[in-house]
Design a protein around this motif. Structure first.
Motif: not given
Length: 573
Positions: A250, A253, A261, A479, A481-482, A485, A492, A495
């Motif tokens: 994983d 952000d 990332d 969380r 940006r990403n 899941w 999903r 955000t």
């Protein structure tokens, strides 16, 4: 390594051992409540950001309070471990209380979490250490709240090595004065420290009483058997994981300083004969430490793994050293989850939450009934500071909950603190009573839970406005940006984000980890937290559940039509 057997010592009978185990746990629980009820700050008395534990003379965790913050587990062990490395057992005296917080010198996990450890005696026999930890709303440093902006540990606040705060029952006043001089709102800090001191002393009295009733030798023997039996139980239950190596990656952000990332990689190994029944969690392949403050000390990583290991393997297992001995955590020194000095670590809780998601992702196929969709994956932090109209300085610190992931048999929960952050969301009444702030909104965010046979939980929105003054805001978000899941086909979650609402009504989005943002009395800060991922194929969600989703107002008809084909088909007819 596995705990050593107690050799020729006669074992305690099962009834006596169970009585002693519960007696020790009750001491931890009583001291937890004492600290909570005596504390001054909202972060402790309202949000319960504290924990208590008993550690034995060998440095082993024996009992942890029921309502503990899982993230605190290894930090309390860390301080006592360092004390045992620094001092001989004969150096400890009745009435001593030690204090420490530094991740690199005192076994802590970040500076606002201040540990205390008090040796407990029966005559000349050392019975263990009564320990507690509390998150102080400020520990000094460059930023009010001591949680933002730093790029090395020196900037994050006062670093306290393992030192005596009380020497034989006598306060080391110079040390206490030094600590209080380095913090904002020292009167509040003094009150919280006094609550920790009182909790240590209460716990010591209770352990002394137990030893007087049951005998010192019996109590020390019980420690050994509690650890040994828990280790046996956890290694037995760990056989639920089929032999093999399970991998997952994983990403975080960002670190607030330009890195994006950053991967957290995990390989969980079960059934390797060289591990002697333990489960190995190997973070090789994880990003190196970063410039920002989301680096995670080893003790915080160990706490995170221990939490998810117990939750997925045996949630009813007693929490003690035997559980920790049943797992092996490998993290290369200097990586994101085993930060080396002088890395900044104030925001390590966000990384801990991602560690948990990563372990769940790795074990989902092996333990599908125990897996959940990724939760909000953050410890979304908001700090306001300034001087109200009365001229008094304040520091308001809170972490805001979000969605919990969909589960094998249930939907995820909405707007809660998740996983190893066992605190509450601060009540509106407490905020407006204790701080010059107005809460204009506190609500769930519609459509923010991931679709699934069992949907993910919703995120939260909180809108705060300073009353009659200009406040300074700092935050920590993940969380953003990403998205969280889902598992086994689940969708999903939404955000999060920080926004500032200007006086003319315009809303401007802030960075994920803003620092030193001024907010005037005609402006407002908006905190939106992430939802959570769903569990299972959305096409399998029941019509009754979809009808409840729509009727509750938590999900719009448009969202349901986009994510659930059965809903779209029925409403098209």
């Amino acid at each position: 390594m596995p705990p050593q057997a107690s050799g020729a010592k006669a074992q305690l009978d099962a009834v006596t051992l169970e009585i002693l185990l519960n007696a020790l746990r009750s001491v931890a629980d009583e001291t937890y409540l004492s600290l909570m009820r005596s504390a001054y700050s909202t972060n402790i008395k309202e949000r319960n950001d504290h924990s208590t534990a008993l550690i034995d003379p060998k440095g082993r965790l024996i009992a942890l309070c029921e309502a503990a913050q899982p993230i605190h587990l290894s930090s309390m062990l860390g301080l006592t471990t360092r004390l045992l490395e620094r001092y001989r057992l004969s150096d400890f005296k009745p009435g001593d209380i030690f204090v420490g917080n530094d991740p690199f010198a005192a076994g802590g996990s970040h500076l606002p979490d201040v540990n205390m450890s008090m040796p407990v005696f029966a005559g000349e026999d050392l019975l263990g250490f009564m320990c507690n930890i509390a998150h102080h709303a400020d520990i000094g440093g460059m930023s009010p709240g001591s949680m933002s902006g730093g790029t090395e540990i020196y900037q994050e606040g006062l670093r306290i090595p393992p030192v005596r705060l009380f020497d034989g029952g006598r306060l080391c006043r110079d040390m206490f004065d030094l600590i209080l001089l380095n913090v904002r709102v020292p009167a509040e800090r003094r009150g919280d420290y006094n609550a920790q001191i009182a909790a240590c002393r209460l716990g010591a009295r209770r352990i002394e009483e137990l030893a007087a009733t049951r005998g010192t030798a019996t109590l020390l023997r019980a420690y050994d058997e509690i650890v040994e039996r828990t280790f046996t139980r956890m290694t037995r239950e760990a056989r639920k994981i089929p032999p093999g190596a399970y991998r997952f990656i994983d990403v975080m952000d960002d670190d607030g300083k330009g890195a994006l990332d950053m991967p957290i990689a995990i390989t969980v190994t079960s059934g390797d004969p060289t591990d002697e029944g333990r489960i190995r969690f190997d973070f090789t392949g994880t990003s190196p430490a970063v410039k920002g403050n989301i680096n995670c000390p080893y003790y915080a990583t160990q706490s995170s793994v221990a939490y998810v290991f117990r939750a997925m393997i045996d949630p009813e297992c007693p929490i003690n050293q035997g559980m920790l001995d049943a797992m092996d955590v490998v993290a290369p020194e200097g990586c994101l989850v085993n930060a080396a000095f002088p890395s900044a670590v104030a925001g390590r809780a966000n990384t801990c939450q991602r560690i948990i998601d990563t372990v769940i992702g790795a074990l989902a196929d092996a333990l599908p009934g125990e897996a959940v969709g990724a939760a909000n994956g953050a410890n979304t932090m908001a700090v306001f500071s300034g001087r109200g109209a009365d001229g008094k300085r304040y520091v308001y610190l809170e972490t805001v909950g979000g969605g919990f992931g969909g589960r094998a048999a249930k939907d995820g929960k909405d707007g809660v603190q998740v996983h190893l952050i066992n605190t509450s969301n601060l009540p509106v009444e407490a905020i407006e009573t204790e701080y010059p702030l107005l809460v204009e909104a506190y609500e769930l965010i519609p459509d923010s839970g991931g679709a699934g046979e069992h949907r993910g939980g919703l995120g939260l929105r909180r809108v705060l406005r300073p009353r009659g003054h200009v406040a300074q805001f700092s935050g920590q978000g993940e969380r953003f940006r990403n998205a969280p899941w889902g598992v086994f086909g689940g969708g999903r979650g939404g955000t999060g984000r920080f926004l500032i609402r200007r006086a003319d009504g315009r809303e401007e989005e802030l960075p994920t980890k803003p620092s030193f943002v001024e907010i005037g009395p005609d402006e407002a800060l908006i905190v939106e937290t992430a939802g959570a991922g769903g569990y299972g194929d959305p096409a399998s969600r029941s019509p009754e559940a979809l009808a409840r989703d729509l009727a509750s107002g938590k999900f719009s008809a448009g969202y349901l039509a986009r994510h659930y084909p059965q809903f779209a088909q029925e409403n098209a007819q």
